[in-house]
Design a protein around this motif. Sequence first.
Motif, PDB file in Angstrom:
ATOM      1  N   GLU A 197       0.830  -1.207   0.000  1.00 19.27           N
ATOM      2  CA  GLU A 197       0.000   0.000   0.000  1.00 19.27           C
ATOM      3  C   GLU A 197       0.864   1.256   0.000  1.00 19.27           C
ATOM      4  O   GLU A 197       0.546   2.249  -0.662  1.00 19.27           O
ATOM      5  CB  GLU A 197      -0.933   0.005   1.212  1.00 19.27           C
ATOM      6  CG  GLU A 197      -2.103  -0.969   1.106  1.00 19.27           C
ATOM      7  CD  GLU A 197      -2.993  -0.940   2.329  1.00 19.27           C
ATOM      8  OE1 GLU A 197      -2.824  -0.020   3.161  1.00 19.27           O
ATOM      9  OE2 GLU A 197      -3.864  -1.826   2.451  1.00 19.27           O
ATOM     10  N   ARG A 198       1.984   1.205   0.745  1.00 18.95           N
ATOM     11  CA  ARG A 198       2.886   2.354   0.772  1.00 18.95           C
ATOM     12  C   ARG A 198       3.512   2.591  -0.596  1.00 18.95           C
ATOM     13  O   ARG A 198       3.676   3.734  -1.028  1.00 18.95           O
ATOM     14  CB  ARG A 198       3.983   2.129   1.815  1.00 18.95           C
ATOM     15  CG  ARG A 198       3.491   2.142   3.256  1.00 18.95           C
ATOM     16  CD  ARG A 198       4.653   1.935   4.228  1.00 18.95           C
ATOM     17  NE  ARG A 198       4.186   1.810   5.598  1.00 18.95           N
ATOM     18  CZ  ARG A 198       4.978   1.549   6.627  1.00 18.95           C
ATOM     19  NH1 ARG A 198       6.280   1.377   6.430  1.00 18.95           N
ATOM     20  NH2 ARG A 198       4.484   1.433   7.853  1.00 18.95           N
ATOM     21  N   LYS A 201       1.024   4.196  -2.741  1.00 16.60           N
ATOM     22  CA  LYS A 201       0.866   5.612  -2.391  1.00 16.60           C
ATOM     23  C   LYS A 201       1.986   6.436  -3.032  1.00 16.60           C
ATOM     24  O   LYS A 201       1.739   7.546  -3.526  1.00 16.60           O
ATOM     25  CB  LYS A 201       0.914   5.765  -0.858  1.00 16.60           C
ATOM     26  CG  LYS A 201       0.773   7.199  -0.351  1.00 16.60           C
ATOM     27  CD  LYS A 201      -0.582   7.774  -0.715  1.00 16.60           C
ATOM     28  CE  LYS A 201      -0.869   9.087   0.033  1.00 16.60           C
ATOM     29  NZ  LYS A 201       0.128  10.135  -0.214  1.00 16.60           N
TER      30      LYS A 201
END
Length: 243
Positions: A197-198, A201
């Motif tokens: 997810e990072r 992002k």
Amino acid sequence: MSTTLDLVATIKKELKAAQMTYADLAQALGMAESSVKRMLAKGDMSLSRVDEICRALKIDFAELARRVADAQPLLKEMTAEQERAVVADKKLLLVAICVLSQWTLEQITAAYRLSEAECVKYLAQLDRIGIIELRPLNRYRLKLAKTFRWRPHGPVMNYFREHALLDYFAGGFDGAGEGVMLVHGSVSRALAPVFLERLQKVAQDFAQQHQTDQKLAHKDREGYTLVLAMRSWEFEAFSALRR
């Protein structure tokens, strides 16, 4: 593809923006308010009626059609067929990458050995494929979302793996704003999606900054390619040594 429902939704949005009620529109059209409500509910109206609505809203039909198109959802991913069409011609793939960076036709022809006629031809192909909406004076609107990505095992990524991956990683990654990191470790399976997810992002931040910086002069921008990846993997030479 736009539908009658999209047209009606845009008309309603324009009415609200103009602070016009159904009663106001009915008066402008010389109709009963109930008839206007029924017409918009059914989406049953002739082109001449649409022209009358445009006059009441003080916009022309071309502008209304453009706003209908702008309201369409943006693509987060292409179909395999669309991607195959893009990689079928190297020059088309080049122009596709350029429009993803929102280059103008003038910038493309100045940087690459493509004539204006060739470039217009490829822009028209990208319009037919669904990547852009080609507009007057060879301007265009990108129809891809900020979260757009090539299909993980699609034609474009396969082309990248076969023809560009080694070339990309052959670079020194020692220039300004460049770097490469290889980190190996064992972490909780439950936490692995958090790291992914990072990474996503970071990709979204990069795409957003790309959009923001389009207002800068071309000389103040530099083209970068960001590759982010994470997978459960072991080097083949090491795997061969496992007991």
